[in-house]
Scaffold this motif. Sequence first.
Motif, short mmCIF file in Angstrom:
data_model
loop_
_atom_site.label_atom_id
_atom_site.label_comp_id
_atom_site.label_asym_id
_atom_site.label_seq_id
_atom_site.Cartn_x
_atom_site.Cartn_y
_atom_site.Cartn_z
N VAL A 65 0.84 -1.20 0.00
CA VAL A 65 0.00 0.00 0.00
C VAL A 65 0.87 1.25 0.00
O VAL A 65 0.64 2.21 -0.77
CB VAL A 65 -0.95 0.00 1.22
CG1 VAL A 65 -1.60 1.38 1.39
CG2 VAL A 65 -2.03 -1.06 1.05
N ASN A 67 1.40 3.91 -3.34
CA ASN A 67 0.95 5.30 -3.19
C ASN A 67 2.11 6.27 -3.01
O ASN A 67 1.96 7.34 -2.42
CB ASN A 67 0.00 5.40 -2.00
CG ASN A 67 -1.34 4.74 -2.27
OD1 ASN A 67 -2.24 5.35 -2.85
ND2 ASN A 67 -1.47 3.47 -1.88
N THR A 105 -5.15 4.95 2.61
CA THR A 105 -3.81 4.77 2.03
C THR A 105 -2.82 5.76 2.67
O THR A 105 -1.66 5.81 2.27
CB THR A 105 -3.83 4.99 0.51
OG1 THR A 105 -4.34 6.32 0.22
CG2 THR A 105 -4.71 3.97 -0.17
N TRP A 110 -0.29 6.83 5.16
CA TRP A 110 0.55 6.02 6.04
C TRP A 110 0.63 6.55 7.45
O TRP A 110 1.01 5.83 8.37
CB TRP A 110 1.93 5.76 5.46
CG TRP A 110 2.68 6.92 4.88
CD1 TRP A 110 2.54 7.44 3.64
CD2 TRP A 110 3.72 7.66 5.50
NE1 TRP A 110 3.42 8.47 3.44
CE2 TRP A 110 4.16 8.62 4.57
CE3 TRP A 110 4.33 7.61 6.75
CZ2 TRP A 110 5.17 9.54 4.86
CZ3 TRP A 110 5.34 8.51 7.04
CH2 TRP A 110 5.76 9.47 6.11
N THR A 145 -6.38 -3.95 -1.26
CA THR A 145 -7.65 -3.67 -0.58
C THR A 145 -8.40 -4.95 -0.29
O THR A 145 -8.91 -5.17 0.83
CB THR A 145 -8.52 -2.73 -1.43
OG1 THR A 145 -7.83 -1.50 -1.64
CG2 THR A 145 -9.84 -2.45 -0.72
#
Length: 436
Positions: free
Chosen positions: A256, A260, A316, A318, A384
């Motif tokens: 993830v 991103n 998403t 962090w 996801t």
Amino acid sequence: MTLAEDTAAQQDPPTGPLRRNRDFLLLWSGAGLAMLGYRMSTVAYPLLAVWYLDSTVGAGLIGFASLLPMLLVQLPAGVLVDRYDRRRVMIVCDIVGFAAMASLVAALLAGHLWLAHLMAVAFVESSVALVYRLAERAAVRNVVHPQHLPAALSQNEARAQAAGLIGQPAGSSLFVLARWTPFLSTAAGHVLSLVGLLLIKKEFQAERRVRTSRLRGELLEAVTWLRGQPLLRAAVFLVAGSNLLFQVSGLAIILVVKENGGSPAAIGVIGAVSGCGGVLGSLFASRLLRELAPRTILVGAFSAWAAVTPCLALTTDWYVIGGLMALVSFVGASMNVSAGVYQVQLTPDALQGRVTSVAMLVSSGSNSVGSIAGGLLLSAVSTTWTITAVAAGMFLLAVSTALSPAVRNAGGGPLLPKGQGGETPAQRTGEVSREG
């Protein structure tokens, strides 16, 4: 002599607070330094393989060698801890660990290092660290007063969380300073731990009979005893299930962040925030033990994880992920302390090492399965959906925990009643033979 009688014999009020227990402080600090050194060297192994040997395959092989003792050494280590004098076992661990680290430092200073040597050192250091931790965990109840046991195990868990939190940046920073410094620091940790062990006055185990049975028979004794403890047995398998799911979610979180635009530094921040949650959770555990029964803590922990895990699929960011993982670690550390207190109080002293090693083997096995399952799942579906699957699995575990007959039928109140005194789990559930 029964465990209940042995515990009751120690129930005179403690002579002072835990912080004035000289032997515990020596054990706690020495083990902490050894653990911090182990964390630093574990971080430095792959760096050495990649930057010194220029081999990513070597990094993987070293990681394999470091994890192999979890499967090969775990059960024999439990027998070793229960059969021989625990202090002497820990002293030997420090001597062997120091020798392994010293050989690595010498090889680096001489400019001659081989992959096989590095793998051997990683295997040996991981093995002695595993045996050392088992022996220390079994020894704690003999070093502190029964009323101080929950606080002692809480501080041990906080120490482990802090070692993990500090070890990674310290190991990598020392490696940048000089390639051999993380391993020299680990060797120094073994020396300081050894000095502490030599200064401790109390015995690390109760009096026990000489054992002549074979390894298989001694392990079977521990397994048979564990099967007769419904709540403890259920907790071991439930925690193994959660470890599997967290291995999958951990891999998903890395992807993830990468997908991103995050960097490895972002993973480090998430790990640091998560580690802080673990430290706070371990320190909070003593209060929890005064308020709730073990079954309530178990149900509450899985319910909390079931509530938090789905949130990981909805973000998403962090920073948010780090906060959620801090909550997961807070709950996990609190439950680790609670489960540790329950297991140490309930298990006969002569079975401490073997029962702990069996439980840890189940947990480490589930971690391995989780890593494989996570890789396969992430190669087939998105991050996801992977985290969603983890959330569904955690929900099922929470329901299973709440409906489990072993959990629902478990009696007893808080492990650490308010005020002085209070019964131990052994006294609440009846007498348990010292020999299992």
